[in-house]
Design a protein around this motif. Structure first.
Motif, PDB file in Angstrom:
ATOM      1  N   VAL A  37      71.590   4.211  45.399  1.00 37.40           N
ATOM      2  CA  VAL A  37      71.413   3.559  44.098  1.00 37.40           C
ATOM      3  C   VAL A  37      72.643   2.710  43.792  1.00 37.40           C
ATOM      4  O   VAL A  37      73.779   3.187  43.857  1.00 37.40           O
ATOM      5  CB  VAL A  37      71.206   4.599  42.983  1.00 37.40           C
ATOM      6  N   ARG A  38      72.409   1.442  43.466  1.00 32.93           N
ATOM      7  CA  ARG A  38      73.510   0.550  43.133  1.00 32.93           C
ATOM      8  C   ARG A  38      73.749   0.594  41.620  1.00 32.93           C
ATOM      9  O   ARG A  38      72.815   0.412  40.837  1.00 32.93           O
ATOM     10  CB  ARG A  38      73.213  -0.876  43.578  1.00 32.93           C
ATOM     11  N   VAL A  39      74.976   0.829  41.220  1.00 31.34           N
ATOM     12  CA  VAL A  39      75.367   0.823  39.809  1.00 31.34           C
ATOM     13  C   VAL A  39      76.308  -0.358  39.614  1.00 31.34           C
ATOM     14  O   VAL A  39      77.395  -0.388  40.188  1.00 31.34           O
ATOM     15  CB  VAL A  39      76.054   2.143  39.408  1.00 31.34           C
ATOM     16  N   GLU A  40      75.878  -1.336  38.797  1.00 31.15           N
ATOM     17  CA  GLU A  40      76.651  -2.556  38.642  1.00 31.15           C
ATOM     18  C   GLU A  40      76.818  -2.903  37.164  1.00 31.15           C
ATOM     19  O   GLU A  40      75.903  -2.710  36.363  1.00 31.15           O
ATOM     20  CB  GLU A  40      75.946  -3.734  39.342  1.00 31.15           C
ATOM     21  N   PRO A  41      77.990  -3.427  36.764  1.00 29.66           N
ATOM     22  CA  PRO A  41      78.162  -3.913  35.388  1.00 29.66           C
ATOM     23  C   PRO A  41      77.213  -5.078  35.131  1.00 29.66           C
ATOM     24  O   PRO A  41      76.952  -5.890  36.028  1.00 29.66           O
ATOM     25  CB  PRO A  41      79.628  -4.346  35.345  1.00 29.66           C
ATOM     26  N   GLU A  42      76.689  -5.150  33.899  1.00 27.99           N
ATOM     27  CA  GLU A  42      75.717  -6.208  33.585  1.00 27.99           C
ATOM     28  C   GLU A  42      76.262  -7.191  32.553  1.00 27.99           C
ATOM     29  O   GLU A  42      76.236  -8.391  32.769  1.00 27.99           O
ATOM     30  CB  GLU A  42      74.422  -5.562  33.101  1.00 27.99           C
ATOM     31  N   ALA A  43      76.742  -6.706  31.402  1.00 24.94           N
ATOM     32  CA  ALA A  43      77.273  -7.600  30.383  1.00 24.94           C
ATOM     33  C   ALA A  43      78.307  -6.854  29.544  1.00 24.94           C
ATOM     34  O   ALA A  43      78.122  -5.677  29.239  1.00 24.94           O
ATOM     35  CB  ALA A  43      76.157  -8.130  29.494  1.00 24.94           C
ATOM     36  N   PRO A  44      79.406  -7.520  29.156  1.00 27.70           N
ATOM     37  CA  PRO A  44      80.401  -6.865  28.298  1.00 27.70           C
ATOM     38  C   PRO A  44      79.861  -6.647  26.889  1.00 27.70           C
ATOM     39  O   PRO A  44      78.784  -7.134  26.531  1.00 27.70           O
ATOM     40  CB  PRO A  44      81.569  -7.860  28.308  1.00 27.70           C
TER      41      PRO A  44
END
Length: 215
Positions: A37-44
């Motif tokens: 599972v990839r966990v990535e930041p999306e928006a501040p």
């Protein structure tokens, strides 16, 4: 049985197998490879596109002293990414994460990383209750408002040592660590049925192509 009837049964079996695979193959991959599972930041925080359905819970969190961090996405293989919205209470050393459940129902869970490695998780929806003393404590308090959920979470932290950086980067790092470590047992428990259905579907396909043929 005539040829047309046999063909009809075979085709029906293959259709059933394809349906089962489309519904469960991704769960099988998740069971076998939780860390995929990839966990990535999306928006501040100042660019979070918070759904209207979550705004009430977001206001309640901010009234409790939580500050918005940003949003992140979690993407299993063969599935679309799901988006979550994160807050933190640095004083209490607790992350809060909002996301939409089925039908757009707001879902909230609180998370605190532990030293030297571990987690306490408390959700307002049903999730598996798992405990490794002093290392991992996950459970739920169904339909609890945020203030009650926070009090329960803090009680469960009693005697434990929170750790980590309670920032947006720290929240994303905690999510990745969960999938790569202590969350694997919970993920496998949730997706075992998907693995079993995938095995059944593959058995149907194998039977259709390699099963015994009438003389």
């Amino acid at each position: 049985m005539n040829v047309l009837a046999e063909l009809g049964i075979a085709v029906a079996g293959l259709v059933l197998a394809l349906v089962l695979l489309s519904m469960n193959l991704w769960r099988s991959i998740l069971f076998l490879f939780p860390s995929s599972v990839r966990v990535e930041p999306e928006a501040p925080a100042d660019q979070m596109d918070l759904p209207l359905e979550l705004s009430g819970r977001a206001n309640q969190l901010q009234a409790l002293g939580f500050v918005p961090l940003g949003s992140h996405e979690e993407k299993p293989r063969l599935q679309r990414a799901t988006r979550s919205y994160d807050w933190a209470h640095p004083g209490e050393r607790v992350f809060a994460t909002l996301h939409e459940g089925q039908g757009g129902v707001p879902r909230l869970y609180l998370l605190t990383p532990l030293a030297p490695g571990g987690f306490v998780i408390t959700a307002d929806y049903r999730r598996p209750a798992l405990e490794v003393p002093g290392v991992y404590l996950a459970g739920s308090l169904e339909d609890a408002p945020p203030d009650r959920l926070l009090r329960a979470h803090l009680r469960r932290l009693d005697g434990l040592q929170p750790a980590g950086d309670f920032t947006w980067e720290g929240r994303v790092a905690a999510g990745r660590s969960w999938y790569q470590g202590l969350g694997r047992k919970e993920i496998r428990k949730q997706n075992l049925q998907g693995l079993l259905w995938t095995v059944i579907a593959l058995a149907i396909v194998a039977s259709a192509f390699f099963g015994p043929r009438a003389p």
